[in-house]
Structure formats: structure tokens, C-alpha cells
Design a protein around this motif. Structure first.
Motif, PDB file in Angstrom:
ATOM      1  N   ASP A  21      48.645  44.373  29.626  1.00 41.51           N
ATOM      2  CA  ASP A  21      48.827  45.524  30.510  1.00 41.51           C
ATOM      3  C   ASP A  21      49.414  46.737  29.802  1.00 41.51           C
ATOM      4  OD1 ASP A  21      51.228  44.369  30.013  1.00 41.51           O
ATOM      5  OD2 ASP A  21      51.974  44.416  32.070  1.00 41.51           O
ATOM      6  N   LYS A  22      49.897  46.586  28.578  1.00 41.74           N
ATOM      7  CA  LYS A  22      50.410  47.733  27.839  1.00 41.74           C
ATOM      8  C   LYS A  22      50.000  47.621  26.381  1.00 41.74           C
ATOM      9  CE  LYS A  22      55.005  45.594  27.375  1.00 41.74           C
ATOM     10  NZ  LYS A  22      54.781  44.511  28.328  1.00 41.74           N
ATOM     11  N   ARG A  23      50.088  48.743  25.668  1.00 41.33           N
ATOM     12  CA  ARG A  23      49.598  48.799  24.288  1.00 41.33           C
ATOM     13  C   ARG A  23      50.496  49.705  23.470  1.00 41.33           C
ATOM     14  NH1 ARG A  23      43.624  51.184  22.602  1.00 41.33           N
ATOM     15  NH2 ARG A  23      43.870  51.081  20.327  1.00 41.33           N
ATOM     16  N   TRP A  59      55.186  54.075  19.936  1.00 37.65           N
ATOM     17  CA  TRP A  59      55.455  54.193  21.363  1.00 37.65           C
ATOM     18  C   TRP A  59      54.447  53.317  22.122  1.00 37.65           C
ATOM     19  CZ3 TRP A  59      53.045  57.824  18.403  1.00 37.65           C
ATOM     20  CH2 TRP A  59      51.777  58.240  18.785  1.00 37.65           C
ATOM     21  N   TRP A  60      54.737  53.054  23.408  1.00 40.07           N
ATOM     22  CA  TRP A  60      53.924  52.180  24.249  1.00 40.07           C
ATOM     23  C   TRP A  60      53.331  52.979  25.404  1.00 40.07           C
ATOM     24  CZ3 TRP A  60      53.319  46.859  23.274  1.00 40.07           C
ATOM     25  CH2 TRP A  60      54.124  46.356  22.250  1.00 40.07           C
ATOM     26  N   ILE A  61      52.106  52.595  25.805  1.00 44.27           N
ATOM     27  CA  ILE A  61      51.434  53.253  26.927  1.00 44.27           C
ATOM     28  C   ILE A  61      50.975  52.194  27.924  1.00 44.27           C
ATOM     29  CG2 ILE A  61      50.670  55.208  25.546  1.00 44.27           C
ATOM     30  CD1 ILE A  61      47.866  53.939  25.542  1.00 44.27           C
ATOM     31  N   ASP A  62      50.704  52.644  29.138  1.00 41.09           N
ATOM     32  CA  ASP A  62      50.214  51.787  30.205  1.00 41.09           C
ATOM     33  C   ASP A  62      49.420  52.667  31.173  1.00 41.09           C
ATOM     34  OD1 ASP A  62      49.763  49.843  32.091  1.00 41.09           O
ATOM     35  OD2 ASP A  62      51.797  49.876  32.910  1.00 41.09           O
ATOM     36  N   PRO A  63      48.121  52.377  31.393  1.00 38.90           N
ATOM     37  CA  PRO A  63      47.307  51.254  30.924  1.00 38.90           C
ATOM     38  C   PRO A  63      46.812  51.453  29.489  1.00 38.90           C
ATOM     39  CG  PRO A  63      45.972  52.684  32.297  1.00 38.90           C
ATOM     40  CD  PRO A  63      47.363  53.239  32.325  1.00 38.90           C
ATOM     41  N   PRO A  64      46.304  50.370  28.878  1.00 39.53           N
ATOM     42  CA  PRO A  64      45.944  50.448  27.456  1.00 39.53           C
ATOM     43  C   PRO A  64      44.508  50.904  27.209  1.00 39.53           C
ATOM     44  CG  PRO A  64      45.767  48.194  28.201  1.00 39.53           C
ATOM     45  CD  PRO A  64      46.207  48.988  29.392  1.00 39.53           C
ATOM     46  N   LEU A  65      43.972  51.804  28.021  1.00 41.24           N
ATOM     47  CA  LEU A  65      42.602  52.269  27.836  1.00 41.24           C
ATOM     48  C   LEU A  65      42.523  53.272  26.688  1.00 41.24           C
ATOM     49  CD1 LEU A  65      41.581  52.775  31.572  1.00 41.24           C
ATOM     50  CD2 LEU A  65      41.119  50.803  30.105  1.00 41.24           C
ATOM     51  N   ARG A  66      41.342  53.372  26.078  1.00 36.94           N
ATOM     52  CA  ARG A  66      41.166  54.262  24.936  1.00 36.94           C
ATOM     53  C   ARG A  66      41.389  55.720  25.332  1.00 36.94           C
ATOM     54  NH1 ARG A  66      38.821  54.830  19.913  1.00 36.94           N
ATOM     55  NH2 ARG A  66      37.705  56.772  19.559  1.00 36.94           N
ATOM     56  N   LYS A  67      40.914  56.114  26.506  1.00 38.91           N
ATOM     57  CA  LYS A  67      41.097  57.499  26.951  1.00 38.91           C
ATOM     58  C   LYS A  67      42.573  57.838  27.054  1.00 38.91           C
ATOM     59  CE  LYS A  67      39.999  60.708  30.678  1.00 38.91           C
ATOM     60  NZ  LYS A  67      41.413  61.140  30.807  1.00 38.91           N
ATOM     61  N   ASP A  68      43.358  56.942  27.642  1.00 37.13           N
ATOM     62  CA  ASP A  68      44.801  57.190  27.756  1.00 37.13           C
ATOM     63  C   ASP A  68      45.464  57.220  26.380  1.00 37.13           C
ATOM     64  OD1 ASP A  68      44.944  57.112  30.719  1.00 37.13           O
ATOM     65  OD2 ASP A  68      44.288  55.059  30.420  1.00 37.13           O
TER      66      ASP A  68
END
Length: 322
Positions: free
Chosen positions: A179-181, A236-245
Motif C-alpha cells: 500500500d505504500k512505496r 521518502w514514502w508515498i501512498d498510493p504507490p502508483l507510477r503517476k503519483d
């Protein structure tokens, strides 16, 4: 001559009478095939709906629906053959299938391999429809997992068809498995800059990016003392882990980091190179007072340097000696 012609005409007439006599059976066989084909579609739809209402995976519902549909269709063809050809019995059909199965297995080995791989992929579920994966140099979103191949839509809106056997045997990176990347980028600062101050500026800048998660917290690490810069790795971490985000967040982070570091007087150096042309075959090599290039002109010889004469110089020295 006339006898042969009469025999051929009689044979054609017999074939025509046999075809006319078999037309009712052919019609009934076609109707049976259509009934089984319609039933196969209904069964596939029912299986997909039942699995969906019970909360099972959509890709598994598609798999078992297709398998049930194919089994009913094949069964309908076999029943139609027994109707069209009364001499064909179920026992003969099963024996024919046994012998023909071996031949089909050799002829369609790759297709059967992809079929088995597709079933295993849907059962083990290393990835699902909608996941973003990387495999064999292709990256995109999984649109469909079919019996033979998996369809991927790339980010530039192209479709890639990958055989299931390749997906099952090769390495597959699933970017959306969790759920996160975590993302990272290396930033180089000057050797004369304060590292602690640069870290503080970077962390404060990351706090202003709303798409970055606060748990886990971002971090900055010194990873390299490079030729022209001290490299800091920003993570740093992002959520959701989509390429666009991921791309949108990285664009915002790099934009703000550049402005913040320059505003605080922190240098962002670029690589520099100094090229020295040094002819090591000259007799003046190592003598700072006489050499023309390579070392800055100065007093005295370079420590540890010595003159190694060329062959022509050695011959000249030997001739000059008494």
C-alpha cells in the motif's frame, strides 16, 4: 470407358443420397452445438457472478468461467459428432481423445505450457488485474490475465502481450504489491557546505509536500564523497504507490529542494574535470624547472620522479661516453 463413367456417376449419386439422408442429423448436431455454446456462456456468467458476490478474486472467476465454458463447448461438439455419425460411439470418442491427446500435447506444447502457467499464476496470485508490474523490459498496468497470455497496458498507451510461461519463469517486479512505496533521489552539495544544515533544509522542505507520508518519516543520508560533491540521499514514502503519483511527487520534491537549497546558500555543484597533457618520454620529465607541461612550473624535481631515457637517448649517451 462408359463403364468407368457410369461407376463414377453412380458413386456420386450414392454420396448425394447419403448427404441428403444425413441432413437431418447434421441439423440436429448443429442445434446441439448451439445449445451447448449458449449454455457455456450462461455458465461462465453465473460462475463470475457467484464468485463476485462471495468476495473471491475477479481473475479467478474469469479463469474458472472460461474453463467451464470451454469444457461445455467441447462436450457439445462430441455429442454432435455422435448424432451426425451414428457409427461413432462414446467409447470410440474417448479412445480417439486418448490417442489424439498425446499428439495434441506435442503439437501444442507451448500453448499447453502457457495454459498451465496461467492457471498457476491465477492460483498463486503473484499479481492481480490492475497491478503495475515490470517484466522483461516492459512496464505497465495488468489489464487481463488470459489462459494463454497476460495483457499489459504501458504508460504510453500501448498493449504488450506477454506469454504466461514467461511471467511464471522470469522475474516480475510488482510496484503496487504493497500500500505504500519508498522513493529516493541523490542530491549533491559542495564540500564547503554544512552537511547538517543541508539535511535540515531538505527535511523542512519535505514537510511542505502533502503527498509524502509522515510515517515512515523522510530521511537524508550521506552516501558518497564524490569527486565534485558530497552526495546526500533523500528518501521518502508515498501512498498510493502508483507510477503517476511517484512522478508527480518527485517533480514537486526536486523543484522545491532546488529552490530551498539555493535560497540558503547551499551550493549544487556540477562535475568539473582538469585535463593535463603530460609527455612522459621527454628528458625533462620530472624536472619542474625545465618541463613544459603536466606539472606546474616550480623549483626542484618532483619527489620520486626519475628520468628513463628512450632508446635513441640511450644510444646517444653510450656514444658520448669514452
Amino acid at each position: 470407358m462408359s463403364t468407368g463413367v457410369n461407376a463414377a456417376v453412380e458413386r456420386i449419386q450414392n454420396i448425394g443420397r447419403d448427404l441428403m439422408a444425413a441432413l437431418p442429423n447434421v441439423a440436429i448436431g448443429l442445434v446441439v452445438v448451439l445449445i451447448f455454446w449458449f449454455a457455456a456462456r450462461v455458465v461462465r456468467t453465473l460462475i463470475q457472478r457467484i464468485w463476485a458476490t462471495r468476495g473471491y478474486e475477479r481473475d479467478l472467476a474469469l479463469l474458472f468461467g472460461r474453463l467451464a465454458s470451454a469444457a461445455l463447448t467441447v462436450l457439445g461438439v462430441l455429442v454432435a459428432l455422435t448424432i451426425i455419425f451414428p457409427s461413432v460411439t462414446p467409447a470410440s470418442l474417448f479412445s480417439l481423445l486418448g490417442v489424439g491427446g498425446v499428439a495434441i500435447g506435442f503439437a501444442f506444447r507451448d500453448i499447453l505450457q502457457n495454459l498451465l502457467a496461467g492457471i498457476l499464476i491465477l492460483l498463486t496470485r503473484p499479481f492481480r488485474i490492475g497491478d503495475q508490474i515490470i517484466v522483461s523490459g516492459s512496464e505497465g498496468t495488468v489489464e487481463d490475465i488470459q489462459v494463454r497470455a497476460t495483457l499489459i497496458r504501458t504508460y504510453d498507451n500501448r498493449q504488450v502481450v506477454i506469454p504466461n510461461a514467461d511471467l511464471f519463469t522470469n522475474t516480475v517486479t510488482v510496484n503496487t504489491a504493497y500500500d505504500k512505496r519508498r522513493l529516493q533521489y541523490d542530491v549533491g552539495i559542495g564540500y564547503g557546505d554544512d552537511i547538517d544544515m543541508a539535511k535540515q533544509v531538505i527535511l523542512e522542505t519535505l514537510q511542505g509536500v502533502t503527498s509524502i507520508r509522515t510515517d515512515p518519516v523522510p530521511e537524508v543520508l550521506v552516501v558518497d564523497l564524490a569527486e565534485s560533491s558530497v552526495n546526500l540521499r533523500v528518501r521518502w514514502w508515498i501512498d498510493p504507490p502508483l507510477r503517476k503519483d511517484a512522478l508527480d511527487t518527485q517533480d514537486e520534491v526536486l523543484h522545491k529542494l532546488k529552490e530551498a537549497l539555493l535560497a540558503h546558500g547551499i551550493d549544487l555543484p556540477f562535475p568539473t574535470r582538469q585535463v593535463l597533457l603530460h609527455d612522459q618520454t621527454e628528458t625533462t620529465d620530472g624536472d619542474r624547472a625545465r618541463q613544459r607541461e603536466g606539472w606546474p612550473r616550480g623549483q626542484g624535481d618532483v619527489p620520486g620522479a626519475r628520468w628513463i631515457p628512450r632508446r635513441s637517448d640511450k644510444e646517444r649517451v653510450d656514444k658520448e661516453q669514452p
